[in-house]
Design an enzyme around this catalytic site. Structure first.
Site, PDB file in Angstrom:
ATOM      1  N   ASP A 219      -6.065   5.931   1.054  1.00  0.00           N
ATOM      2  CA  ASP A 219      -5.953   4.540   0.619  1.00  0.00           C
ATOM      3  C   ASP A 219      -7.320   3.860   0.734  1.00  0.00           C
ATOM      4  O   ASP A 219      -8.146   4.235   1.573  1.00  0.00           O
ATOM      5  CB  ASP A 219      -4.918   3.835   1.506  1.00  0.00           C
TER       6      ASP A 219
ATOM      7  N   TRP B  67      -0.272  -6.490  -6.604  1.00  0.00           N
ATOM      8  CA  TRP B  67      -0.527  -5.638  -7.761  1.00  0.00           C
ATOM      9  C   TRP B  67       0.660  -4.767  -8.144  1.00  0.00           C
ATOM     10  O   TRP B  67       0.881  -4.488  -9.323  1.00  0.00           O
ATOM     11  CB  TRP B  67      -1.783  -4.798  -7.560  1.00  0.00           C
TER      12      TRP B  67
ATOM     13  N   HIS C  96       0.820  -1.212   0.000  1.00  0.00           N
ATOM     14  CA  HIS C  96       0.000   0.000   0.000  1.00  0.00           C
ATOM     15  C   HIS C  96       0.852   1.258   0.000  1.00  0.00           C
ATOM     16  O   HIS C  96       0.491   2.259  -0.624  1.00  0.00           O
ATOM     17  CB  HIS C  96      -0.932  -0.006   1.214  1.00  0.00           C
TER      18      HIS C  96
ATOM     19  N   THR D 159      -5.166   0.129  -4.398  1.00  0.00           N
ATOM     20  CA  THR D 159      -3.836  -0.462  -4.594  1.00  0.00           C
ATOM     21  C   THR D 159      -3.921  -1.856  -5.198  1.00  0.00           C
ATOM     22  O   THR D 159      -2.989  -2.658  -5.060  1.00  0.00           O
ATOM     23  CB  THR D 159      -3.090  -0.518  -3.250  1.00  0.00           C
TER      24      THR D 159
END
Length: 458
Positions: free
Chosen positions: A118, A359, A21, A141
């Site tokens: 976030d 990711w 993150h 994210t």
């Protein structure tokens, strides 16, 4: 007449927990600063891992124009502290502490004109932005596809505890069905902290000005278009694809690998890494070790055995044996600790990537056209692996399941590594994706246009 700096927006970014993150938020902060935005980075204290602390310090040293604002988290003890994931605990602690931010932010100059939070703190981020009277953007994210699933969770819930298990797949408007086996197991466990945190935040996504994604249109076109054309949830915020987020100029990590890589032929090395928080069992380490050796492929393997790096104290020789290291010193290299993955994936000797499909790792591989062998561990990673396979960036052996769910034997690992490194069709597809990624972030590209539009709107 006002100068560019006088009218530039001041964007506050709230970091989250874990490198998966933190990394995209730091990259976004650097990109915004490069566009003459005022940027304030809000860092929750104390962080969970050493890697987070080191990266924040190095990042701010590299970008002195970015302002840092620390805020102390309120104490939080989960119901089962002995078994709770420390990163999930931190997510919850941040949510419970964000009400401390408006007084801090209201006193800084120039005034904040937008609040970026976030996805794990979207609910709190919306409240902070509302208190300050500024727009709130959510930074997702993960992939566009998994972002859709998270956004749709409230519509699936029969209660506030877990997703009901009825069919083998879940249908979501505008998208291909989601196979139950690809969804995080905690979603089906009543009152799991992971599920409760995501559910509370997913309810706030529809209130945001937009959802920023570290992806690019040509990588996930069907999903992005479904959301932005209104086929997903009516009046849902736009997906703002601004990736692959460009690497920041940090000198962090273990550089001992590069002299070894420099000696290897072009595209001959398979890079093996399962992210910053993967804990692999010793039995699986043994099978992976043997599989890499049996494959005959050159390898660079980054090894980690603990979720939190502060607790990772075992010596390399204890994990893979000194005889293996001696026997394979001409074939490969094993590294224990943090490495600069961007530098490794950019090296001409690297020709494949065995990954958990976090990711950030997917986008770093896509940006460089490196084919992947997907071996998901947890969370969003099986859905991400599905995206990787669908886009043509690599291969995924679904029968391996979640990493740790079963012991994958060395013969199977050797077979798939050999396939990854030897399949010219896979390599060519990955190369084309790398070209599309470069085009997306260039001036006039799809991701660059979206970023500039966001800044201009502010």
């Amino acid at each position: 007449m006002s100068s560019v700096m006088d009218i530039s927006p001041h964007i506050a970014l709230l970091t989250s927990s874990g490198m998966g993150h933190l990394t995209p938020i730091l990259r976004l902060a650097a990109m915004l600063a490069s566009q003459n935005c005022h940027v304030t980075l809000l860092t929750a204290q104390p962080p969970v891992s050493n890697a987070e602390s080191e990266h924040i310090i190095a990042f701010l040293a590299a970008y002195p124009t970015i302002n840092r604002l620390d805020f102390q988290l309120l104490p939080y003890t989960p119901p089962n502290p002995e078994t709770a994931d420390p990163f999930f605990v931190q997510f919850e602690a941040i949510i419970r502490s964000v009400h401390l931010l408006p007084p801090l932010l209201s006193s800084i100059s120039p005034p904040v004109s937008a609040f970026f939070s976030d996805i794990t703190s979207a609910a709190g981020g919306h409240q902070v932005a509302n208190d300050l009277g500024v727009p709130n953007y959510v930074i997702s994210t993960t992939s566009a596809r998994f972002s859709c699933f998270v956004s749709y969770v409230p519509y699936l819930l029969a209660s506030e505890s877990s997703i009901p298990v009825a069919e083998t797949s879940i249908q979501i408007p505008g998208l291909d069905p989601f196979d139950h086996s690809n969804l995080p197991p905690p979603f089906f466990i009543p009152n799991h902290l992971f599920t409760k945190t995501l559910v509370s935040n997913s309810r706030a996504l529809s209130k945001s000005k937009g959802i920023l994604l570290n992806t690019f249109h040509d990588f996930e076109p069907k999903t992005i278009e479904a959301v932005n054309n209104g086929k997903f949830i009516q009046d849902f915020p736009r997906f703002l694809a601004i990736g692959p987020l460009e690497p920041h100029k940090l000198e962090i990590g273990d550089h001992q690998t590069l002299p070894w890589l420099d000696k290897q032929p072009t595209r001959s090395v398979v890079y093996v890494s399962f992210g910053s928080r993967t804990a692999m069992s010793k039995d699986q380490i043994t099978e992976l070790r043997n599989g890499l050796e049996k494959s005959g492929q050159k390898f660079l393997w980054v090894l980690k055995t603990k979720i939190v790096d502060k607790e990772d104290s075992e010596e390399l020789g204890e994990l893979v044996t000194g005889s293996f290291l001696e026997r394979t010193k001409a074939q490969g290299m094993v590294v224990k600790g943090w490495v600069n993955q961007e530098v490794i994936l950019s090296h001409p000797a690297v020709g494949g990537f065995v990954s958990h499909c976090g990711w950030n790792s997917v986008m770093e591989a896509a940006a460089r056209g490196i084919p992947m062998l997907a071996w998901p561990l947890l969370g969003d990673q099986r859905v991400n692996a599905e995206v990787v396979e669908s886009a043509g960036l690599g291969i995924w052996e679904k029968s391996w399941g979640w990493l740790g769910a079963r012991l994958v034997k060395s013969e199977k690992i050797a077979e798939k590594v050999t396939m990854l490194m030897g399949d010219e069709n896979v390599r060519e597809k990955a190369r084309k994706i790398g070209e599309m990624a470069k085009n997306a972030i260039q001036v006039g590209g799809s991701s660059h246009k979206v970023l500039i539009e966001i800044i201009q709107n502010l």
